[in-house]
Scaffold this active site. Structure first.
Site, PDB file in Angstrom:
ATOM      1  N   CYS A 210      -7.206 -36.641 -27.095  1.00  0.00           N
ATOM      2  CA  CYS A 210      -8.298 -37.222 -26.815  1.00  0.00           C
ATOM      3  C   CYS A 210      -8.638 -37.205 -25.207  1.00  0.00           C
ATOM      4  O   CYS A 210      -8.298 -36.067 -24.418  1.00  0.00           O
ATOM      5  CB  CYS A 210      -8.786 -38.232 -27.241  1.00  0.00           C
ATOM      6  SG  CYS A 210     -10.654 -38.686 -27.736  1.00  0.00           S
ATOM      7  N   HIS A 211      -8.661 -38.212 -24.401  1.00  0.00           N
ATOM      8  CA  HIS A 211      -9.027 -38.285 -23.081  1.00  0.00           C
ATOM      9  C   HIS A 211      -7.713 -38.545 -22.206  1.00  0.00           C
ATOM     10  O   HIS A 211      -7.636 -38.552 -21.084  1.00  0.00           O
ATOM     11  CB  HIS A 211     -10.074 -39.533 -22.818  1.00  0.00           C
ATOM     12  CG  HIS A 211     -11.399 -39.203 -23.243  1.00  0.00           C
ATOM     13  ND1 HIS A 211     -11.868 -39.482 -24.480  1.00  0.00           N
ATOM     14  CD2 HIS A 211     -12.414 -38.805 -22.566  1.00  0.00           C
ATOM     15  CE1 HIS A 211     -13.127 -39.146 -24.329  1.00  0.00           C
ATOM     16  NE2 HIS A 211     -13.545 -38.903 -23.189  1.00  0.00           N
ATOM     17  N   ALA A 212      -6.572 -38.776 -23.090  1.00  0.00           N
ATOM     18  CA  ALA A 212      -5.326 -39.115 -22.307  1.00  0.00           C
ATOM     19  C   ALA A 212      -4.784 -38.021 -21.335  1.00  0.00           C
ATOM     20  O   ALA A 212      -4.348 -38.258 -20.235  1.00  0.00           O
ATOM     21  CB  ALA A 212      -4.143 -39.432 -23.406  1.00  0.00           C
TER      22      ALA A 212
END
Length: 181
Positions: A106-108
């Site tokens: 995801c946003h990692a």
């Protein structure tokens, strides 16, 4: 294998922590919650507070040497907090420098961008992170799960919670191959 799950004290998307954690434990690995502060982390279900989880180890008091791999769960706030912490960024970079496998969802990948480890790599993420990946020298792809072998390091990335099944299966397969090698 001991697997570090790195999160900030708050802002991690709970399902992106708990599903990979359970998959790793079920596969016989030892998941370890690493954060920038001791105590507990606050997970979220999107923008709503969810459960709290105890921190096992603190960045700056542990090292990549202690782990066979690293998992970076997402959530919008989690990687944003992590990329502002120099010790967390150095911890992530050490996995790449040591050739240890890393998985991010995801946003990692924002934390990967800050660690300056995406240059020359193909990866996926939540769509809003694609420009940051490109600006950092990476190639963004819109795929459920992407495995990038670059040098001695393998990176597994996925886009969103809906990709968790494929993400978990793939990172466990990649980590297992690294353990066997």
């Amino acid at each position: 294998m001991r697997i570090a799950f790195l999160t900030a004290p708050e802002g991690v998307e709970q399902v992106e922590l708990t599903d990979p954690w359970k998959a790793a434990a079920d596969a016989g690995h030892e998941p370890v919650l690493v954060s920038t502060k001791s105590g507990e982390i606050q997970a979220f279900d999107h923008l709503d507070k969810a459960d709290r989880f105890p921190v096992d180890e603190v960045v700056g008091e542990t090292s990549a040497d202690s782990f066979g791999g690293l998992v970076l769960p997402g959530g919008v706030a989690n990687p944003d907090f992590l990329r502002m912490d120099p010790k967390a960024v150095a911890f992530v970079r050490d996995f790449f420098e040591q050739g240890r496998p890393v998985a991010a969802i995801c946003h990692a990948p924002w934390t990967l961008v800050e660690a300056d480890v995406v240059r020359g790599r193909e990866l996926t993420s939540w769509p809003s992170v694609r420009t940051d990946i490109r600006n950092a020298g990476g190639t963004w792809v819109d795929e459920q799960v992407k495995v990038c072998e670059h040098g001695t390091n393998k990176l597994v990335t996925s886009r969103k919670p809906g990709d968790l099944k494929a993400f978990c299966e793939t990172f466990l397969e990649v980590f297992a191959k690294e353990t066997a090698a």
